[in-house]
Motif scaffolding. Structure first.
Motif, PDB file in Angstrom:
ATOM      1  N   LEU A  44     -23.023  10.336  22.056  1.00 52.43           N
ATOM      2  CA  LEU A  44     -21.703   9.716  21.996  1.00 52.43           C
ATOM      3  C   LEU A  44     -20.812  10.734  22.404  1.00 52.43           C
ATOM      4  N   ASN A  45     -20.716  11.779  21.938  1.00 56.48           N
ATOM      5  CA  ASN A  45     -19.616  12.853  21.896  1.00 56.48           C
ATOM      6  C   ASN A  45     -19.417  13.522  23.199  1.00 56.48           C
ATOM      7  N   HIS A  46     -20.086  13.185  24.255  1.00 57.42           N
ATOM      8  CA  HIS A  46     -20.242  13.560  25.577  1.00 57.42           C
ATOM      9  C   HIS A  46     -19.051  12.900  26.378  1.00 57.42           C
ATOM     10  N   LEU A  47     -18.613  11.922  25.774  1.00 58.60           N
ATOM     11  CA  LEU A  47     -17.298  11.292  26.188  1.00 58.60           C
ATOM     12  C   LEU A  47     -16.307  11.040  25.139  1.00 58.60           C
ATOM     13  N   SER A  48     -15.032  10.917  25.801  1.00 60.95           N
ATOM     14  CA  SER A  48     -13.865  10.854  24.569  1.00 60.95           C
ATOM     15  C   SER A  48     -13.858   9.383  24.021  1.00 60.95           C
ATOM     16  N   LEU A  49     -13.075   9.085  23.298  1.00 61.86           N
ATOM     17  CA  LEU A  49     -13.156   7.861  22.540  1.00 61.86           C
ATOM     18  C   LEU A  49     -12.325   7.056  23.729  1.00 61.86           C
ATOM     19  N   ASP A  50     -11.291   7.443  24.526  1.00 53.98           N
ATOM     20  CA  ASP A  50     -10.700   6.720  25.401  1.00 53.98           C
ATOM     21  C   ASP A  50     -11.643   6.447  26.579  1.00 53.98           C
ATOM     22  N   ALA A  51     -12.620   7.325  26.817  1.00 56.32           N
ATOM     23  CA  ALA A  51     -13.639   6.999  27.942  1.00 56.32           C
ATOM     24  C   ALA A  51     -14.425   5.880  27.552  1.00 56.32           C
ATOM     25  N   TRP A  52     -14.834   6.064  26.055  1.00 58.12           N
ATOM     26  CA  TRP A  52     -15.746   4.870  25.631  1.00 58.12           C
ATOM     27  C   TRP A  52     -15.142   3.335  25.797  1.00 58.12           C
ATOM     28  N   VAL A  53     -13.844   3.362  25.360  1.00 58.76           N
ATOM     29  CA  VAL A  53     -12.849   2.187  25.378  1.00 58.76           C
ATOM     30  C   VAL A  53     -13.000   1.807  26.626  1.00 58.76           C
ATOM     31  N   ALA A  54     -12.715   2.438  27.673  1.00 56.30           N
ATOM     32  CA  ALA A  54     -12.407   2.028  29.022  1.00 56.30           C
ATOM     33  C   ALA A  54     -13.625   1.615  29.572  1.00 56.30           C
ATOM     34  N   ALA A  55     -14.852   2.039  29.072  1.00 51.12           N
ATOM     35  CA  ALA A  55     -16.201   1.656  29.758  1.00 51.12           C
ATOM     36  C   ALA A  55     -16.251   0.161  28.971  1.00 51.12           C
ATOM     37  N   GLY A  56     -16.076   0.149  27.725  1.00 51.79           N
ATOM     38  CA  GLY A  56     -16.381  -1.030  26.923  1.00 51.79           C
ATOM     39  C   GLY A  56     -15.626  -2.272  27.257  1.00 51.79           C
ATOM     40  N   LYS A  57     -14.206  -1.811  27.590  1.00 50.27           N
ATOM     41  CA  LYS A  57     -13.487  -3.079  28.108  1.00 50.27           C
ATOM     42  C   LYS A  57     -13.634  -3.432  29.660  1.00 50.27           C
ATOM     43  N   SER A  58     -14.104  -2.600  30.335  1.00 53.15           N
ATOM     44  CA  SER A  58     -14.714  -2.943  31.669  1.00 53.15           C
ATOM     45  C   SER A  58     -16.270  -3.680  31.614  1.00 53.15           C
ATOM     46  N   ALA A  59     -16.807  -3.620  30.543  1.00 56.32           N
ATOM     47  CA  ALA A  59     -18.111  -4.305  30.532  1.00 56.32           C
ATOM     48  C   ALA A  59     -17.568  -5.790  29.950  1.00 56.32           C
ATOM     49  N   VAL A  60     -16.687  -6.055  28.941  1.00 53.54           N
ATOM     50  CA  VAL A  60     -16.160  -7.062  28.535  1.00 53.54           C
ATOM     51  C   VAL A  60     -15.341  -7.856  29.815  1.00 53.54           C
ATOM     52  N   ALA A  61     -14.838  -7.118  30.410  1.00 56.49           N
ATOM     53  CA  ALA A  61     -13.908  -7.942  31.640  1.00 56.49           C
ATOM     54  C   ALA A  61     -14.726  -8.504  32.813  1.00 56.49           C
ATOM     55  N   ALA A  62     -16.055  -7.695  32.900  1.00 55.66           N
ATOM     56  CA  ALA A  62     -16.932  -8.258  33.901  1.00 55.66           C
ATOM     57  C   ALA A  62     -17.742  -9.455  33.382  1.00 55.66           C
ATOM     58  N   ALA A  63     -18.099  -9.260  31.989  1.00 54.60           N
ATOM     59  CA  ALA A  63     -18.727 -10.439  31.474  1.00 54.60           C
ATOM     60  C   ALA A  63     -17.673 -11.659  31.193  1.00 54.60           C
ATOM     61  N   GLU A  64     -16.554 -11.611  31.063  1.00 56.49           N
ATOM     62  CA  GLU A  64     -15.743 -12.605  30.856  1.00 56.49           C
ATOM     63  C   GLU A  64     -15.307 -13.455  32.136  1.00 56.49           C
ATOM     64  N   ALA A  65     -15.516 -12.421  33.352  1.00 56.58           N
ATOM     65  CA  ALA A  65     -15.032 -12.763  34.689  1.00 56.58           C
ATOM     66  C   ALA A  65     -16.422 -13.810  35.135  1.00 56.58           C
ATOM     67  N   MET A  66     -17.689 -13.834  34.592  1.00 55.57           N
ATOM     68  CA  MET A  66     -18.627 -14.724  35.057  1.00 55.57           C
ATOM     69  C   MET A  66     -18.401 -16.114  34.703  1.00 55.57           C
ATOM     70  N   PRO A  67     -18.868 -17.127  35.389  1.00 51.74           N
ATOM     71  CA  PRO A  67     -18.707 -18.354  35.037  1.00 51.74           C
ATOM     72  C   PRO A  67     -19.619 -18.528  33.968  1.00 51.74           C
ATOM     73  N   GLU A  68     -18.985 -19.561  33.228  1.00 49.41           N
ATOM     74  CA  GLU A  68     -19.930 -20.189  31.932  1.00 49.41           C
ATOM     75  C   GLU A  68     -20.972 -21.006  32.744  1.00 49.41           C
ATOM     76  N   PRO A  69     -22.202 -21.220  32.251  1.00 48.59           N
ATOM     77  CA  PRO A  69     -23.116 -21.846  32.698  1.00 48.59           C
ATOM     78  C   PRO A  69     -22.936 -23.303  32.405  1.00 48.59           C
ATOM     79  N   ALA A  70     -23.235 -24.091  33.461  1.00 45.68           N
ATOM     80  CA  ALA A  70     -23.031 -25.667  33.308  1.00 45.68           C
ATOM     81  C   ALA A  70     -23.951 -26.253  32.423  1.00 45.68           C
ATOM     82  N   GLN A  71     -23.291 -27.168  31.535  1.00 43.28           N
ATOM     83  CA  GLN A  71     -24.228 -27.724  30.550  1.00 43.28           C
ATOM     84  C   GLN A  71     -24.841 -29.144  31.015  1.00 43.28           C
TER      85      GLN A  71
END
Length: 71
Positions: A44-71
């Protein structure tokens, strides 16, 4: 640094951070969409907190850009 610190800074209740063999990965799961994103980082300490936050927000953005499956 701890995973809880990183996840709190990202602020997404659907995001988790896990450790693999020589890497870390985020998993987003809101019950409708699932997405994972890995980082080739040994500790964990190989990246700064800012780098971890940027990567995590990128993962959230990618997930939330995916369409929700049809029901």
């Amino acid at each position: 640094m701890q995973t809880a610190t990183i996840l709190k800074a990202i602020g997404c209740p659907h995001l988790k951070l896990h450790h693999g063999n020589g890497y870390w990965y985020f998993v987003y799961d809101d019950g409708k969409r699932w997405h994972d994103q890995s980082l080739a980082v040994m500790r964990l300490n190989h990246l700064s907190l800012d780098a971890w936050v940027a990567a995590g927000k990128s993962a959230v953005a990618a997930a939330e850009a995916m369409p929700e499956p049809a029901q």
